[in-house]
Scaffold this active site. Structure first.
Site, PDB file in Angstrom:
ATOM      1  N   HIS A 128       1.111   3.026 -11.878  1.00  0.00           N
ATOM      2  CA  HIS A 128       2.531   3.376 -11.986  1.00  0.00           C
ATOM      3  C   HIS A 128       2.776   4.766 -12.543  1.00  0.00           C
ATOM      4  CE1 HIS A 128       2.219  -1.012 -12.072  1.00  0.00           C
ATOM      5  NE2 HIS A 128       3.356  -0.984 -11.422  1.00  0.00           N
ATOM      6  N   GLU A 136       4.945  -0.110   2.490  1.00  0.00           N
ATOM      7  CA  GLU A 136       5.345   1.296   2.369  1.00  0.00           C
ATOM      8  C   GLU A 136       5.220   2.019   3.703  1.00  0.00           C
ATOM      9  OE1 GLU A 136       3.667  -0.364   0.083  1.00  0.00           O
ATOM     10  OE2 GLU A 136       5.142  -0.277  -1.538  1.00  0.00           O
TER      11      GLU A 136
END
Ligand SMILES: Cc1ncc(C[n+]2csc(CCOP(=O)(O)OP(=O)(O)O)c2C)c(N)n1
Length: 695
Positions: free
Chosen positions: A501, A433
């Site tokens: 998540h 990321e």
């Protein structure tokens, strides 16, 4: 000097490379660099006119040789706090260089950042990308610039980029950072035109380089890394460093792939002015001084290329230039404190570099009124269609992230886009990321409109350094640079929860200066906000709520190819008189249901930065009650901000306490029963509304 990876070991240095340099200029620049260091150490730091000082003594010669090689108008380099000599070689104004260290008006940041981290827009010439205080933060944006060179050449077919290069400077300590490895993976897997220039002085403040990489030699340890040309040698030796730097630059310029050049250099001073170097033995300090490149340069040039008199004359000239710079820098005022809040966002005055706007991009005329067409789309299809259209009309738009290519994204948002626009415009990335966002920063700086996807909200965490540095860029460079982009992040609960998540935590981005934050609750708003972001001039976090992606309540007809929704304009979902309920994202649907049969005004904020406080205050002044409902945790959630503003600005209007209904301060639970217990339910909201109305 060594060329690792089966390259012949060179023992002598062809003078032909050295001859390509203007050595008189090299000497002048190193003398200026030394003069600036000395002035700071002896005068400006003791006088407290310079607060952070990092001597470049020992690193200076090689950096100057590197800077003088950056001659292509599309070259860019990004360094760190010890990189001033390279900047001098790029031609920065000396009063800027010194005035910035003194935090005076103008210069790199108008007195906003630490001064020693430079930026140099230099439109039409090689740029120095905005440097950061965080060690290692320079790597992935530089890889992003290299990526943009590739994009400009291959996708936009702009031949003027075909020999441009991207250069990152880092110390031996920085090779242990995530940024280094993220950029190395990027550059080598994509064979980017990038030079890793590692200045190995043996220490990261006080920590020896053996703690950063086994044996202390990153070049040796990377010997078997694929697609990486490695060179190593002595950065204090004029001829050797000139040869190595030329070879490294030639390698990258001639598109043979990325290169890592490790140069050993002495750090002749403490890490910073305050550092007394007690951790170094006397013998170490003595050995380091024996490697001082300045006398070595003199030995190299005098008398073969310069007479002793000419050398002395250059020294005299450098002293005069430094003195002139001092006078000019000291004459600069401290900038007006009233202006320190400016340039967090685009305010109408264009940045010099970064984003599509300074390059003449003109957004198509926007429709502010939706022109609904066809059947209702779910949010996934609506976002996809918007990306599709913007990819079609704007060749600068590039969509990338983990699995966004052939798979079409794990949420299927980018399905079919690679097939349609090719893998130059829509592509997969490595699982990093920091790499994804850092690369986007570099691409944005190079005039593109990157649209990186972070697969799930929690996985933005590894990118937070890049997200923060991107957000502050416009402010800390005093509007010289900006990196507008749109980061798409799905998150929030879905059929079940879990700690990775399902969090929303949008407030973290609101708390990162420079980011606009969109949290659409339906397909039409998603289209308008996404399009506005893609055509805009600021970085935007675009939050895609997982529960809304296919929710029936979020479906809307496509509002048209030019429909744009401004940020900071709330939507009144239902009108009512008894209470104002402020919400966003997946809670909009629940609040709407709870409002049924009651006289409740439900306001969907749509964006949290900026947020429409006017709409909220106006409604509260009519209903005299306010409930804020959000999915994120209560403590320091965005509801706290809204409650504070309502209490502050509408206190006398209130007939009941301002209340919040949120998740408790726990991670999202996995089992649907547990998760639903934690989330504000329709019943919870209705009960709270009744309680407040009956107060
Ligand atoms: C992410 C981060 N962690 C820690 C620091 C504090 N710090 C500043 S410089 C430095 C050492 C860096 O050493 P190196 O990369 O070898 O560069 P050098 O100073 O030797 O040129 C540290 C730990 C920082 N600025 N950023």
């Amino acid at each position: 000097m060594t060329a690792i990876q089966k390259k012949p070991r060179q023992t002598s240095f062809a003078n032909s490379t050295a001859a390509a340099y203007d050595w008189r200029e090299v000497a002048r620049l190193i003398m200026i660099s030394r003069g600036l260091d000395e002035l700071e150490e002896k005068t400006l730091v003791p006088q407290k006119k310079v607060l952070y000082q990092f001597s470049a003594r020992g690193h200076d010669l090689a950096q100057i040789l590197l800077g003088l090689q950056l001659t292509n108008p599309h070259d860019a380099a990004c360094g760190y706090y010890r990189s001033r000599p390279m900047l001098l070689a790029l031609g920065v104004d000396l009063a800027d260089a010194l005035g910035s260290s003194m935090a005076r008006a103008g210069g790199y940041s108008d007195g906003r950042d630490i001064g020693v981290v430079f930026n140099y827009p230099n439109p039409g010439g090689p740029a120095a990308l905005p440097m950061c205080g965080g060690v290692g933060a320079q790597y992935t944006p530089t890889a992003g610039w290299a990526s943009a060179i590739d994009y400009r050449t291959r996708v936009l077919k702009d031949a003027s980029y075909s020999q441009a290069i991207s250069v990152v400077l880092g110390g031996d300590g920085s090779v242990a950072t995530n940024g280094f490895w993220a950029a190395l993976t990027l550059a080598t897997t994509q064979k980017l035109p990038m030079l890793f220039y590692i200045e190995d002085n043996g220490f990261g403040i006080s920590v020896p380089s053996t703690f950063q990489t086994p044996g202390g030699d990153i070049a040796a340890n990377l010997a078997s890394f694929q697609n990486l040309h490695i060179l190593t040698g002595d950065g204090y030796n004029p001829n050797e460093s000139a040869t190595l730097i030329s070879q490294a630059v030639d390698h990258v310029r001639s598109r043979k792939g990325p290169c890592l050049l490790r140069l050993k250099v002495p750090r002749l001073q403490g890490h910073s002015f305050q550092d007394t170097q007690t951790y170094k033995s006397e013998a170490t300090v003595k050995r380091e001084w024996s490697l001082d490149p300045l006398p070595k340069l003199r030995e190299f040039l005098v008398p073969s290329q310069l007479s002793a008199g000419e050398w002395d004359q250059l020294e005299e000239q450098a002293r005069a230039e430094v003195e002139q710079a001092r006078a000019a820098a000291e004459a600069r005022p401290v900038s007006d404190p009233a202006r320190v809040t400016h340039h967090v966002f685009f305010e109408g005055e264009l940045q010099q570099r970064g984003g599509q706007w300074p390059e003449g991009y003109q957004a198509p005329a926007a429709d502010s009124v939706p022109k609904p067409e066809g059947q209702r789309l779910n949010m996934v299809a609506a976002i996809r269609r918007t990306l599709d259209h913007e990819l079609a009309v704007n060749p600068r738009v590039a969509v990338f992230g983990e699995d966004v290519g052939p798979k079409g994204g794990v949420h299927a948002v980018t399905l079919g886009l690679q097939e349609k626009y090719g893998d130059g415009r829509v592509f997969d990335t490595s699982l990093s990321e920091e790499g994804i966002i850092g690369r986007a920063v570099g691409m944005a700086l190079a005039g593109l409109m990157p649209v990186p996807e972070i697969q799930f909200r929690k996985y933005a965490d590894p990118a937070m350094e890049q997200i923060n540095d991107c957000g502050t860029m416009r402010w800390r460079t005093n509007n010289r640079f900006a990196a507008p982009m749109v980061v798409r992040i799905p998150g929030g609960f879905f059929k079940c929860g879990d700690p990775w998540h399902s969090q929303t935590n949008e407030v973290q981005f609101v708390h990162s200066p420079g980011w606009k934050v969109a949290v659409p609750s339906n397909a039409e708003d998603a289209v308008g906000l996404l399009r506005g972001a893609l055509r805009g001039n600021d970085p935007v976090i675009f939050f895609e709520h997982r529960a809304m992606l296919d929710a029936t309540s979020a479906r809307r007809p496509y509002p048209g190819d030019d429909y744009v929704l401004p940020f900071g304009k709330a939507r009144t979902v239902v009108q009512g008189n008894d209470i104002t309920v402020v919400t966003w994202g997946a809670m909009v649907e629940r609040c709407e249901q709870a409002a049924q049969g009651r006289s409740v005004e439900v306001i969907d904020l749509r964006t949290l930065m900026p947020w429409d406080s006017d709409a909220v205050l106006k409604s509260v002044s009519r209903t005299h009650r306010c409930l804020i409902v959000h999915e994120d945790l209560g403590t320091a959630g965005f509801g706290a901000e809204i409650a504070a503003v309502v209490a502050d600005k509408a206190f006398i209007e209130l007939d009941a306490p301002v209340a919040r209904l949120t998740m408790p301060d726990i991670p999202s639970p996995h089992h649907p029963l547990l998760m639903e217990h934690a989330l504000p339910s329709v019943e919870d909201i209705a009960a709270k509304i009744d309680e407040l109305v009956g107060f």
